[in-house]
Design a protein around this motif. Structure first.
Motif, PDB file in Angstrom:
ATOM      1  N   PHE A   1       0.828  -1.203   0.000  1.00  0.00           N
ATOM      2  CA  PHE A   1       0.000   0.000   0.000  1.00  0.00           C
ATOM      3  C   PHE A   1       0.869   1.263   0.000  1.00  0.00           C
ATOM      4  CE2 PHE A   1      -2.165   3.384   2.384  1.00  0.00           C
ATOM      5  CZ  PHE A   1      -3.196   3.629   1.511  1.00  0.00           C
ATOM      6  N   LYS A   2       1.952   1.240   0.751  1.00  0.00           N
ATOM      7  CA  LYS A   2       2.844   2.405   0.808  1.00  0.00           C
ATOM      8  C   LYS A   2       3.389   2.734  -0.580  1.00  0.00           C
ATOM      9  CE  LYS A   2       6.836   1.731   2.621  1.00  0.00           C
ATOM     10  NZ  LYS A   2       7.933   1.465   3.585  1.00  0.00           N
ATOM     11  N   ILE A   3       3.772   1.713  -1.326  1.00  0.00           N
ATOM     12  CA  ILE A   3       4.302   1.924  -2.676  1.00  0.00           C
ATOM     13  C   ILE A   3       3.223   2.451  -3.608  1.00  0.00           C
ATOM     14  CG2 ILE A   3       5.268   0.728  -4.682  1.00  0.00           C
ATOM     15  CD1 ILE A   3       6.666  -1.141  -2.601  1.00  0.00           C
ATOM     16  N   SER A   4       2.024   1.875  -3.534  1.00  0.00           N
ATOM     17  CA  SER A   4       0.919   2.325  -4.387  1.00  0.00           C
ATOM     18  C   SER A   4       0.537   3.765  -4.078  1.00  0.00           C
ATOM     19  CB  SER A   4      -0.300   1.416  -4.189  1.00  0.00           C
ATOM     20  OG  SER A   4      -0.071   0.130  -4.687  1.00  0.00           O
ATOM     21  N   LEU A   5       0.475   4.109  -2.801  1.00  0.00           N
ATOM     22  CA  LEU A   5       0.107   5.468  -2.411  1.00  0.00           C
ATOM     23  C   LEU A   5       1.136   6.477  -2.902  1.00  0.00           C
ATOM     24  CD1 LEU A   5      -1.931   7.164  -0.802  1.00  0.00           C
ATOM     25  CD2 LEU A   5      -0.480   6.850   1.212  1.00  0.00           C
ATOM     26  N   LEU A   6       2.418   6.126  -2.807  1.00  0.00           N
ATOM     27  CA  LEU A   6       3.472   7.025  -3.285  1.00  0.00           C
ATOM     28  C   LEU A   6       3.365   7.234  -4.788  1.00  0.00           C
ATOM     29  CD1 LEU A   6       6.016   8.636  -2.572  1.00  0.00           C
ATOM     30  CD2 LEU A   6       7.353   6.558  -2.961  1.00  0.00           C
ATOM     31  N   ARG A   7       3.085   6.161  -5.511  1.00  0.00           N
ATOM     32  CA  ARG A   7       2.918   6.282  -6.969  1.00  0.00           C
ATOM     33  C   ARG A   7       1.727   7.179  -7.310  1.00  0.00           C
ATOM     34  NH1 ARG A   7       3.577  -0.181  -8.046  1.00  0.00           N
ATOM     35  NH2 ARG A   7       5.862  -0.255  -8.251  1.00  0.00           N
ATOM     36  N   ALA A   8       0.602   6.952  -6.629  1.00  0.00           N
ATOM     37  CA  ALA A   8      -0.606   7.721  -6.922  1.00  0.00           C
ATOM     38  C   ALA A   8      -0.403   9.204  -6.616  1.00  0.00           C
ATOM     39  CB  ALA A   8      -1.781   7.170  -6.112  1.00  0.00           C
ATOM     40  N   ILE A   9       0.208   9.516  -5.467  1.00  0.00           N
ATOM     41  CA  ILE A   9       0.417  10.917  -5.090  1.00  0.00           C
ATOM     42  C   ILE A   9       1.379  11.598  -6.050  1.00  0.00           C
ATOM     43  CG2 ILE A   9       1.397  12.419  -3.322  1.00  0.00           C
ATOM     44  CD1 ILE A   9       0.279  10.518  -1.229  1.00  0.00           C
ATOM     45  N   THR A  10       2.485  10.919  -6.378  1.00  0.00           N
ATOM     46  CA  THR A  10       3.473  11.513  -7.286  1.00  0.00           C
ATOM     47  C   THR A  10       2.872  11.767  -8.659  1.00  0.00           C
ATOM     48  OG1 THR A  10       5.234  10.310  -6.120  1.00  0.00           O
ATOM     49  CG2 THR A  10       5.788  11.252  -8.254  1.00  0.00           C
ATOM     50  N   GLY A  11       2.177  10.761  -9.198  1.00  0.00           N
ATOM     51  CA  GLY A  11       1.562  10.919 -10.508  1.00  0.00           C
ATOM     52  C   GLY A  11       0.486  11.991 -10.518  1.00  0.00           C
ATOM     53  N   PHE A  12      -0.312  12.046  -9.444  1.00  0.00           N
ATOM     54  CA  PHE A  12      -1.369  13.059  -9.369  1.00  0.00           C
ATOM     55  C   PHE A  12      -0.791  14.466  -9.275  1.00  0.00           C
ATOM     56  CE2 PHE A  12      -3.755  15.802  -6.436  1.00  0.00           C
ATOM     57  CZ  PHE A  12      -4.843  16.084  -7.244  1.00  0.00           C
ATOM     58  N   LEU A  13       0.215  14.653  -8.433  1.00  0.00           N
ATOM     59  CA  LEU A  13       0.810  15.986  -8.284  1.00  0.00           C
ATOM     60  C   LEU A  13       1.444  16.456  -9.589  1.00  0.00           C
ATOM     61  CD1 LEU A  13       2.452  15.746  -4.737  1.00  0.00           C
ATOM     62  CD2 LEU A  13       0.360  16.939  -5.381  1.00  0.00           C
ATOM     63  N   LEU A  14       2.112  15.540 -10.276  1.00  0.00           N
ATOM     64  CA  LEU A  14       2.751  15.915 -11.542  1.00  0.00           C
ATOM     65  C   LEU A  14       1.705  16.211 -12.615  1.00  0.00           C
ATOM     66  CD1 LEU A  14       5.270  16.242 -13.296  1.00  0.00           C
ATOM     67  CD2 LEU A  14       5.205  13.771 -13.731  1.00  0.00           C
TER      68      LEU A  14
ATOM     69  N   ARG B   1     -11.424  16.660  -8.023  1.00  0.00           N
ATOM     70  CA  ARG B   1     -12.050  15.383  -7.649  1.00  0.00           C
ATOM     71  C   ARG B   1     -11.936  14.366  -8.778  1.00  0.00           C
ATOM     72  NH1 ARG B   1     -17.998  16.344  -5.639  1.00  0.00           N
ATOM     73  NH2 ARG B   1     -17.865  14.074  -5.459  1.00  0.00           N
ATOM     74  N   LEU B   2     -12.244  14.798  -9.989  1.00  0.00           N
ATOM     75  CA  LEU B   2     -12.164  13.896 -11.137  1.00  0.00           C
ATOM     76  C   LEU B   2     -10.731  13.456 -11.401  1.00  0.00           C
ATOM     77  CD1 LEU B   2     -14.648  15.686 -13.574  1.00  0.00           C
ATOM     78  CD2 LEU B   2     -15.076  13.656 -12.195  1.00  0.00           C
ATOM     79  N   SER B   3      -9.797  14.364 -11.191  1.00  0.00           N
ATOM     80  CA  SER B   3      -8.384  14.047 -11.412  1.00  0.00           C
ATOM     81  C   SER B   3      -7.885  13.012 -10.402  1.00  0.00           C
ATOM     82  CB  SER B   3      -7.554  15.326 -11.317  1.00  0.00           C
ATOM     83  OG  SER B   3      -6.196  15.063 -11.584  1.00  0.00           O
ATOM     84  N   LEU B   4      -8.302  13.141  -9.150  1.00  0.00           N
ATOM     85  CA  LEU B   4      -7.934  12.143  -8.140  1.00  0.00           C
ATOM     86  C   LEU B   4      -8.503  10.772  -8.491  1.00  0.00           C
ATOM     87  CD1 LEU B   4      -8.257  14.009  -4.722  1.00  0.00           C
ATOM     88  CD2 LEU B   4      -6.277  12.724  -5.518  1.00  0.00           C
ATOM     89  N   GLY B   5      -9.764  10.743  -8.915  1.00  0.00           N
ATOM     90  CA  GLY B   5     -10.369   9.480  -9.316  1.00  0.00           C
ATOM     91  C   GLY B   5      -9.655   8.852 -10.496  1.00  0.00           C
ATOM     92  N   ALA B   6      -9.285   9.674 -11.469  1.00  0.00           N
ATOM     93  CA  ALA B   6      -8.563   9.165 -12.634  1.00  0.00           C
ATOM     94  C   ALA B   6      -7.189   8.634 -12.249  1.00  0.00           C
ATOM     95  CB  ALA B   6      -8.425  10.274 -13.683  1.00  0.00           C
ATOM     96  N   ALA B   7      -6.545   9.285 -11.266  1.00  0.00           N
ATOM     97  CA  ALA B   7      -5.230   8.821 -10.810  1.00  0.00           C
ATOM     98  C   ALA B   7      -5.323   7.443 -10.173  1.00  0.00           C
ATOM     99  CB  ALA B   7      -4.640   9.833  -9.825  1.00  0.00           C
ATOM    100  N   TRP B   8      -6.374   7.206  -9.373  1.00  0.00           N
ATOM    101  CA  TRP B   8      -6.561   5.887  -8.757  1.00  0.00           C
ATOM    102  C   TRP B   8      -6.828   4.822  -9.806  1.00  0.00           C
ATOM    103  CZ3 TRP B   8      -5.146   4.262  -4.204  1.00  0.00           C
ATOM    104  CH2 TRP B   8      -5.044   5.164  -3.153  1.00  0.00           C
TER     105      TRP B   8
END
Length: 284
Positions: A88-101, A212-219
């Motif tokens: 989960f830690k790895i997945s969360l880091l990927r999602a946050i990094t990709g979303f922020l970028l 909101r839509l961007s966060l959903g798309a990132a997941w």
């Protein structure tokens, strides 16, 4: 004199009526969060009970659809071994990094294109064409270019997170009422004050919707990214469990994606309510 008294009486009645309507709206908005939670959890709880009972009586296959109690046992085992936290830690880091970028670039591009019609004519046709390309279609290309490492996964998530914020930021700015600029001229606002005091606040609802839509798309993109040759993450955990027919572990991964996707959406909705308190919108 009687006419003036009648006008004053009517005005006072109108004020009382407006205060009463405002009080009702405030009361509706301030209903206890507990009642909202109870209503929101009623349907999932009912489904889980039916699911558990059907599984206990053998009405559904334990291999294809394990009971909620078995899924919970698998969840506890993954926590006890520490495997779940690692993935989960790895997945969360990927999602946050990709979303922020991706989300950050999307917001910036949306603001730039929204403020400049010349930039819109130059960039928007190309970006709209890229927006229509499915993320799954570019996975083979990303693998050829960047391999199976972290970069290809983060870029895939960034691509998915970019366009919701770009489109909504652009539409939010272009949807600002032109009458506001007439008010700005009367108040002699500078260009900067027009942007910060008029345009951005008016575009904020669209920007927050895009968030909101961007966060959903990132997941969603995270799942696709971790299914392409990954050796870590919740997506890899699901694929590994599928190979060994561990359906309960597959459900654990799916539930984690669902819960934290909903949690991120609720977080944005919380800030949305705080930042958009000035809106007097329909609440149902």
């Amino acid at each position: 004199m009687s006419d003036q008294t009648g006008v004053l009486t009517t005005t006072n009645l109108d004020r009382k009526q407006r205060r009463k309507e405002s009080a009702v709206k405030t009361k509706n908005r301030k209903k206890t969060p507990l009642s909202h939670w109870v209503r929101g959890l009623a349907l999932p709880f009912f489904i889980l009970v039916i699911w558990e009972v059907a599984g206990a009586y053998g009405l559904i296959s334990a291999t294809l659809l394990p009971r909620p109690s078995e899924i919970f046992i698998a969840f506890k085992d993954l926590i006890r071994t520490g495997e779940l936290f690692t993935h989960f830690k790895i997945s969360l880091l990927r999602a946050i990094t990709g979303f922020l970028l991706g989300g950050g670039l999307g917001l910036l591009a949306g603001l730039v294109v929204g403020f400049s019609s010349k930039t819109e004519q130059t960039l928007d046709p190309t970006l709209q064409m890229l927006r229509t390309i499915p993320s799954l279609a570019v996975i083979p290309l990303f693998i050829l270019w960047f391999g199976f490492g972290e970069l290809s996964k983060i870029l895939l998530i960034s691509k998915s997170a970019f366009f919701p914020l770009y489109v909504n930021a652009f539409l939010g700015i272009r949807g600002v009422d032109s009458k506001l600029f007439d008010v700005a001229k009367i108040l002699e606002f500078s260009k900067w004050k027009q942007i910060t005091n008029l345009i951005l606040p008016a575009a904020l609802p669209n920007i927050l919707l895009g968030l909101r839509l961007s966060l959903g798309a990132a997941w969603l993109a995270l799942v696709a990214a971790e299914l392409m040759g990954s050796s870590e993450g919740i997506g890899y955990l699901i694929m590994d469990a599928r190979q060994f027919s561990q359906t309960s572990v597959v459900f654990v991964g799916i539930i984690i994606f669902a819960v934290f996707g909903k949690a991120s959406d609720s977080l944005v909705r919380y800030f949305e309510k705080r930042l958009l308190k000035w809106r007097d919108s329909f609440i149902g």
